[in-house]
Design an enzyme around this catalytic site. Structure first.
Site, mmCIF file in Angstrom:
data_model
loop_
_atom_site.group_PDB
_atom_site.id
_atom_site.type_symbol
_atom_site.label_atom_id
_atom_site.label_comp_id
_atom_site.label_asym_id
_atom_site.label_seq_id
_atom_site.Cartn_x
_atom_site.Cartn_y
_atom_site.Cartn_z
ATOM 1 N N SER A 1 0.858 -1.068 -0.138
ATOM 2 C CA SER A 1 -0.016 0.053 0.043
ATOM 3 C C SER A 1 0.765 1.325 0.075
ATOM 4 O O SER A 1 1.516 1.459 -0.996
ATOM 5 C CB SER A 1 -0.881 -0.023 1.207
ATOM 6 O OG SER A 1 -1.820 0.997 1.096
ATOM 7 N N LYS B 1 -19.011 18.120 4.104
ATOM 8 C CA LYS B 1 -17.819 18.396 5.205
ATOM 9 C C LYS B 1 -17.692 16.963 5.895
ATOM 10 O O LYS B 1 -16.456 16.836 6.179
ATOM 11 C CB LYS B 1 -18.506 19.577 5.961
ATOM 12 C CG LYS B 1 -17.424 19.744 7.059
ATOM 13 C CD LYS B 1 -15.972 20.239 6.511
ATOM 14 C CE LYS B 1 -14.797 20.323 7.622
ATOM 15 N NZ LYS B 1 -13.536 20.763 7.409
#
Length: 338
Positions: free
Chosen positions: A172, A224
């Site tokens: 990763s 948000k």
């Protein structure tokens, strides 16, 4: 109360007072040491280890224990001749291989030291020099590992040959760092890949609702906050988070392509990981080789210099770092992947 009991009580009080005084002195000493350390909390240290010399010392120690005295003396005589030859050849300035070790965690916390070391290298390296990064990193936060990868990119942009050695794992975010190298080597059973992005979190909304606990979340901006720990998550929020993950995955793949354009992203960017030979077949790794063999081969023609940078931390910073590392370790063990 008889005289014996009275004496015993007085002795106990005396012992308690003595222990209290000793404890107070110990506390003062510890505080003094902490203050002294805090006074030097910003001190920096760059450690340079001559690996060629280290290898010679280890060889000498083994020969001293294993060879007969006469043979060992002959070895020492030959070594002294080699040492004189090295001293004469030092004027020719052999190329240097700078060795950096990066042990990753979820936050790639060693990136602060890496930034300093890379800055030193791009200022100091001369023609013929090279860099080896011994990387152990299972991935973690995107922004932190992206910054670490960009630091290694600075080495390549300067035209300094960069090799990344994966002895255990580069997955990763760890592979995000490794792919920047001109050459990637890996041990036969090293874990490589896991090119994907994930986000996971528990949600306690139903538990709070069961006990009549209200949770309010106020935001300015439609997205948000997509998902929350305590509020009721919506399908719109979930969909937006998936879009953000896809966007990050696309950025990840684009970064890979810029450094290893021959990769078949449809095959390798699935979140899977591979070992050694299979990673070579897929183009994730260039060759099977441990960092130890790489260094031994390079030592014949290059000066091997291991670099380590440390910035002394204040006691409270060291405590917080230890607690954060322990938490990261626990989370890494709990999470199924990154």
């Amino acid at each position: 109360m008889d005289s014996f009991s009275q004496a015993f009580v007085e002795y106990g009080l005396f012992l308690a007072k003595t222990l209290t005084i000793l404890l107070g002195i110990a506390v003062l000493l510890i505080l003094g040491m902490r203050l002294r350390q805090a006074a030097h909390g910003d001190a920096e240290q760059l450690e340079i280890i001559d690996l060629n010399q280290r290898y010679r010392e280890l060889t000498r120690a083994l020969k001293e224990l294993s060879l007969p005295k006469k043979a060992y003396k002959e070895y020492l005589k030959a070594e002294r001749k080699e040492e004189k030859a090295r001293e004469k050849g030092a004027k020719a300035q052999r190329p240097r291989l700078f060795v950096i070790e990066f042990n990753g965690d979820i936050r790639a916390s060693e990136v602060s030291a890496l930034r300093v070391l890379v800055t030193i290298l791009v200022m100091e390296a001369r023609e013929g020099d090279a860099v080896l990064v011994r990387l152990t990193n299972a991935g973690g936060l995107v922004s932190d590992h992206g910054l670490a990868a960009s630091q290694l990119a600075r080495i390549r942009q300067k035209g300094i040959p960069l090799t990344v050695a994966v002895d255990k794992v580069a997955a990763s975010g760890g592979y995000l760092m490794a792919c920047v190298a001109d050459r990637i080597i890996a041990a036969p059973f090293a874990v490589v890949g896991s090119i994907g992005v994930l986000a996971e979190l528990p949600n306690f909304h139903r538990l709070l609702e069961r006990y009549g606990v209200d949770f309010e979340l106020h935001t300015a901006g439609e997205f948000k906050r997509t998902l929350t720990l305590f509020g009721e998550n919506t399908e719109e929020g979930r969909q937006k988070l998936r879009e953000q993950l896809d966007e990050t995955h696309t950025l990840f793949k684009s970064f890979l392509t810029s450094y290893r354009p021959s990769l078949d992203l449809d095959r390798v960017a699935t979140g899977e990981y591979w070992h050694g030979e299979r990673a070579v077949e897929l183009g994730l790794v260039d060759t099977i080789q441990t960092s130890d063999d790489f260094l031994l081969a390079a030592s014949a023609d290059m000066d091997l210099l291991k670099l380590k940078y440390t910035a002394r931390k204040k006691p409270i910073e060291r405590l917080l770092s230890s607690l954060r590392a322990a938490l990261d370790h626990a989370l890494a063990g709990w999470r199924p992947g990154r």
